[in-house]
Design an enzyme around this catalytic site. Structure first.
Site: not given
Ligand code: AMP
Length: 534
Positions: A185, A329, A437, A442
């Site tokens: 990640t 994850e 915040k 929030w």
């Molecule tokens: P990744 O592991 O690079 O796929 O990133 C995951 C993160 O992307 C999540 O924990 C979210 O913060 C963000 N994310 C993924 N899909 C969405 C979505 N549809 N709307 C908002 N945030 C998202």
């Protein structure tokens, strides 16, 4: 008393075996990195993956050894996935968009023995190869005719390499909990973390994706995964499509609006999956020439919040938009926003409101919301809390990191802040570290960003919290306008006025030439906070 059923380990290569048996002739179409459109099918993919497995085995690659790929979505990359996993080695997809130093760090952390790469990324690897002591050989995913001259150690063209094997080879068998793949990640802070998928988690995850209300593409469908194989386990598409006999169209290196449109239209694609930026580029291209996509039925969009304007554009064309949320994850599927029966009749703004939520969890994904102390919060659609998840395709630990990442009930903290309603529909309001915040309450940066990009002259927007003596933090809106347009601070604030609570209104608006992104396309808020501090 135990059940009296067969013990049939859930192994990834059983998926390609199934595809080759039942859907042998089903096509896999690729815009090749070399240029021309290439056509093959699941039976041929399996045959060639077996040759690769045999060649890797002859090279001495054994159970648990890591083999990296730096590659676009092509049939050869798909063969590499199955060939590597089929001998119990670990397919480590590396994101080529990372900085070369990060790529080197990740390959060293995983101690990859072989790197398989597209021609495109040979120059990047040449720069860092001297710092990759674990790599014994580089396999370039091309044929002899297109093989570049390179200084990479023991470099060989993939086609020449697998031609050394006759394919008279059988997959290995092993425990279904054996590692199948890994993906780091790209955290915006700290070192990248290795997520390790098992054969079992990948097979179960493909069942999650095949759910009719998740991706749900079938044997009559054609899927274009614009999402790269190197992003979060390809969103499961590399397993789900062959498991269903779905025809695959792989976009190779060209992900711009015109190229994606050409494939969607020319190959009569019915399902497509990608991040919002991809759909934005596609829609802009279609708008210019008033183009249509009569065959496209379902668009899955995730990775970051999907702007309402994109949802509306697809919905107006009669294309079903499913907003999805997940993370590396989680293999990565968390939720998908198909409309449940209770909402299928909705029209107008109420419909768009529901489609803009991130959807609900399919079977095998459990969720809870908690406050900072770990107390559970209600699913009332209003109360934001930390989103935690549990399931058979969700990480229990990171590779070579000792920290315990699960709470006492076995839930993983996603780092997202969200609300859930009584139907289970999720609304992501923030990353926990991005949350603003103000006066102890929030403010959702995502809601403000979504609103700002609704302005016709705005290309992209980001909202960050800046320290404030009275309120703790106050929002700053950062705007990148569309080429050739200009907007004033007052115009922006007027546009937002009345659409959000007064105390959510940004204190100021800053204009930038371009908003910085991470290698997975997310807004790099840490860089913006640095740029605007003070
Ligand atoms: P990744 O592991 O690079 O796929 O990133 C995951 C993160 O992307 C999540 O924990 C979210 O913060 C963000 N994310 C993924 N899909 C969405 C979505 N549809 N709307 C908002 N945030 C998202």
């Amino acid at each position: 008393m135990l059940g009296l059923m067969q013990d049939w380990p859930l192994l990834c290569h059983r998926i390609i075996d199934h595809a080759a048996r039942i859907h042998a002739g089903r096509e896999v179409v690729t815009r090749s990195v070399e240029g021309p459109i290439h056509r093959t099918n699941y039976a041929e993919i399996r045959g060639r993956a077996l040759k690769l497995a045999q060649r890797l085995d002859r090279q001495g690659i054994r159970l648990g050894d890591r083999v990296a790929t730096l590659a676009w979505n092509t049939w050869r990359h798909l063969e590499a996935w199955y060939g590597i996993m089929g001998i119990g080695a670990v397919c480590h997809t590396v994101n080529p968009r990372l900085f070369p130093d990060q790529i080197a760090w990740i390959i060293n952390h995983a101690t990859d023995r072989i790197v398989m790469t597209d021609i495109t990324f040979v120059p990047i690897l040449e720069k860092i190869a001297g710092r990759l002591p674990s790599v014994e050989r580089y396999v370039v995913l091309t044929d002899g005719a297109h093989m570049p001259r390179t200084s990479l150690k023991n470099a060989v063209a993939y086609e020449d390499w697998i031609a050394e094997a006759d394919g008279d080879f059988a997959w290995k068998t092993f425990d279904e909990n054996t590692a199948a793949a890994m993906c780091y990640t790209s955290g915006t802070t700290g070192d990248p973390k290795g997520v390790v998928y098992s054969h079992r988690s990948n097979v179960l995850h493909s069942m999650i994706v095949n759910n009719a209300d998740a991706l749900g593409a079938g044997s009559k469908d054609t899927l274009l995964p614009v999402v790269p194989l190197f992003h979060a386990n390809s969103w499961g598409t590399a397993f789900s499509a062959p498991s269903m006999g779905t025809r695959l169209v792989m976009p190779g290196a060209r992900l711009d609006g015109a190229s994606v449109y050409e494939l969607l239209s020319g190959e009569k694609v019915t399902f497509a999956a990608g991040v919002p930026t991809v759909w934005l580029m596609l829609l802009q291209h279609m708008e210019t020439d008033n183009l249509k996509l009569p065959d496209l039925k379902v668009v899955i969009c995730g990775g970051s919040a999907m702007p309402r304007s994109i949802i509306k554009a697809f919905d107006d064309m009669g294309i079903e938009v499913r907003h999805a949320w997940g993370m590396t994850e989680m293999s990565p599927r968390g939720t998908v926003g198909a409309l449940q029966g209770a909402f299928s009749h909705l029209k107008g703004d109420a419909r768009l409101d529901r489609l803009q939520m991130q959807g609900y969890a399919p079977f095998m994904v459990e969720m809870k919301l908690t406050d900072d102390a770990g107390n559970e919060l209600p699913w009332d659609g209003k109360t934001p809390g930390r989103l935690k998840v549990r399931g058979p395709a969700i990480s229990a630990a990171y590779y070579r990191v000792d920290d315990d990442i699960l709470d006492e009930e076995g839930f993983f903290d996603t780092g997202d802040v969200a609300t859930l309603d009584s139907y289970g529909y999720l609304r992501i309001t923030d990353r926990s570290k991005d949350v603003i915040k103000s006066g102890g309450e929030w403010i959702s940066s995502i809601d403000l960003e979504n609103l700002a990009v609704g302005h016709p002259k705005v290309a992209e927007a980001a909202v960050i919290g800046l320290p404030h003596p009275k309120w703790g933090e106050r929002p700053l809106l950062i705007v990148q306008v569309k080429p050739g347009e200009s907007v004033t601070r007052e115009e922006m604030l007027d546009f937002m006025d009345g659409k959000i609570a007064k105390w959510w209104m940004p204190d100021d608006v800053a204009f930038v030439d371009s908003i910085p992104h991470t290698a997975t396309g997310k807004i790099l808020k840490a860089a913006l906070r640095e740029q605007f501090k003070g």
